[in-house]
Design a protein around this motif. Structure first.
Motif, PDB file in Angstrom:
ATOM      1  N   HIS A  14       3.129   4.050   9.797  1.00  0.00           N
ATOM      2  CA  HIS A  14       3.104   5.522   9.751  1.00  0.00           C
ATOM      3  C   HIS A  14       3.053   6.081   8.330  1.00  0.00           C
ATOM      4  O   HIS A  14       2.846   7.275   8.137  1.00  0.00           O
ATOM      5  CB  HIS A  14       4.361   6.066  10.440  1.00  0.00           C
ATOM      6  CG  HIS A  14       5.606   5.806   9.651  1.00  0.00           C
ATOM      7  ND1 HIS A  14       6.222   4.572   9.648  1.00  0.00           N
ATOM      8  CD2 HIS A  14       6.309   6.589   8.800  1.00  0.00           C
ATOM      9  CE1 HIS A  14       7.276   4.629   8.838  1.00  0.00           C
ATOM     10  NE2 HIS A  14       7.354   5.834   8.316  1.00  0.00           N
ATOM     11  N   ARG A  16       1.895   7.425   5.025  1.00  0.00           N
ATOM     12  CA  ARG A  16       0.625   8.043   4.607  1.00  0.00           C
ATOM     13  C   ARG A  16      -0.026   7.194   3.520  1.00  0.00           C
ATOM     14  O   ARG A  16       0.618   6.826   2.537  1.00  0.00           O
ATOM     15  CB  ARG A  16       0.891   9.447   4.089  1.00  0.00           C
ATOM     16  CG  ARG A  16      -0.359  10.214   3.766  1.00  0.00           C
ATOM     17  CD  ARG A  16      -0.014  11.611   3.279  1.00  0.00           C
ATOM     18  NE  ARG A  16      -1.202  12.407   3.232  1.00  0.00           N
ATOM     19  CZ  ARG A  16      -1.548  13.311   4.133  1.00  0.00           C
ATOM     20  NH1 ARG A  16      -0.743  13.555   5.145  1.00  0.00           N
ATOM     21  NH2 ARG A  16      -2.657  13.989   4.019  1.00  0.00           N
ATOM     22  N   GLY A  17      -1.282   6.852   3.720  1.00  0.00           N
ATOM     23  CA  GLY A  17      -2.013   6.037   2.762  1.00  0.00           C
ATOM     24  C   GLY A  17      -2.138   4.580   3.156  1.00  0.00           C
ATOM     25  O   GLY A  17      -2.917   3.847   2.567  1.00  0.00           O
ATOM     26  N   GLN A  19      -3.654   1.846   5.282  1.00  0.00           N
ATOM     27  CA  GLN A  19      -4.887   1.730   6.062  1.00  0.00           C
ATOM     28  C   GLN A  19      -4.846   0.572   7.058  1.00  0.00           C
ATOM     29  O   GLN A  19      -5.516   0.607   8.073  1.00  0.00           O
ATOM     30  CB  GLN A  19      -6.073   1.529   5.119  1.00  0.00           C
ATOM     31  CG  GLN A  19      -6.283   2.675   4.164  1.00  0.00           C
ATOM     32  CD  GLN A  19      -6.798   3.902   4.884  1.00  0.00           C
ATOM     33  OE1 GLN A  19      -7.823   3.848   5.542  1.00  0.00           O
ATOM     34  NE2 GLN A  19      -6.084   4.989   4.775  1.00  0.00           N
ATOM     35  N   THR A  33      -4.765   3.311   0.490  1.00  0.00           N
ATOM     36  CA  THR A  33      -5.799   4.160  -0.097  1.00  0.00           C
ATOM     37  C   THR A  33      -5.746   4.164  -1.616  1.00  0.00           C
ATOM     38  O   THR A  33      -6.777   4.187  -2.270  1.00  0.00           O
ATOM     39  CB  THR A  33      -5.685   5.609   0.408  1.00  0.00           C
ATOM     40  OG1 THR A  33      -4.361   6.075   0.168  1.00  0.00           O
ATOM     41  CG2 THR A  33      -6.021   5.713   1.868  1.00  0.00           C
ATOM     42  N   VAL A  37       0.864   4.613  -3.159  1.00  0.00           N
ATOM     43  CA  VAL A  37       1.568   4.252  -1.921  1.00  0.00           C
ATOM     44  C   VAL A  37       2.614   3.166  -2.199  1.00  0.00           C
ATOM     45  O   VAL A  37       3.589   3.022  -1.467  1.00  0.00           O
ATOM     46  CB  VAL A  37       0.562   3.793  -0.833  1.00  0.00           C
ATOM     47  CG1 VAL A  37       1.266   3.407   0.444  1.00  0.00           C
ATOM     48  CG2 VAL A  37      -0.462   4.879  -0.576  1.00  0.00           C
ATOM     49  N   GLN A  40       6.371   3.513  -1.729  1.00  0.00           N
ATOM     50  CA  GLN A  40       6.910   3.670  -0.379  1.00  0.00           C
ATOM     51  C   GLN A  40       7.006   2.349   0.388  1.00  0.00           C
ATOM     52  O   GLN A  40       7.452   2.335   1.528  1.00  0.00           O
ATOM     53  CB  GLN A  40       6.034   4.644   0.404  1.00  0.00           C
ATOM     54  CG  GLN A  40       5.975   6.022  -0.230  1.00  0.00           C
ATOM     55  CD  GLN A  40       5.010   6.906   0.500  1.00  0.00           C
ATOM     56  OE1 GLN A  40       5.148   7.112   1.693  1.00  0.00           O
ATOM     57  NE2 GLN A  40       4.020   7.419  -0.215  1.00  0.00           N
ATOM     58  N   GLU A  57     -10.178   5.174   1.015  1.00  0.00           N
ATOM     59  CA  GLU A  57     -10.165   5.648   2.412  1.00  0.00           C
ATOM     60  C   GLU A  57     -11.106   4.779   3.255  1.00  0.00           C
ATOM     61  O   GLU A  57     -12.240   4.526   2.872  1.00  0.00           O
ATOM     62  CB  GLU A  57     -10.617   7.101   2.472  1.00  0.00           C
ATOM     63  CG  GLU A  57     -10.316   7.796   3.773  1.00  0.00           C
ATOM     64  CD  GLU A  57      -8.825   8.059   3.979  1.00  0.00           C
ATOM     65  OE1 GLU A  57      -8.380   7.969   5.136  1.00  0.00           O
ATOM     66  OE2 GLU A  57      -8.130   8.357   3.004  1.00  0.00           O
TER      67      GLU A  57
END
Length: 65
Positions: A14, A16-17, A19, A33, A37, A40, A57
């Motif tokens: 979950h 963000r970033g 892939q 991406t 990231v 995290q 992306e």
């Protein structure tokens, strides 16, 4: 390694970033991406090193005939 990959996907999918996830040479690969990231995600997960692969992306390609 498959169980670790599945657990990481469940825990970090979950974020963000992120892939995708893969299995590398005795490491868990996390496709992201961009390098931001990294803050995290852990350096290791369940005793296995985490290797970040910056992909940009990712989106599905559409083939034209």
């Amino acid at each position: 390694m498959r169980a670790i990959k599945a657990a990481a996907k469940s825990q970090f999918g979950h974020v963000r970033g992120v892939q995708g996830f893969g299995i590398g040479d005795r490491a868990l690969r996390v496709y992201v991406t961009d390098a931001r990231v990294k803050a995290q995600l852990p350096a290791s997960f369940r005793g296995v090193p985490v290797v970040l692969v910056v992909t940009g992306e990712i989106s599905a390609a559409v083939r034209s005939k």
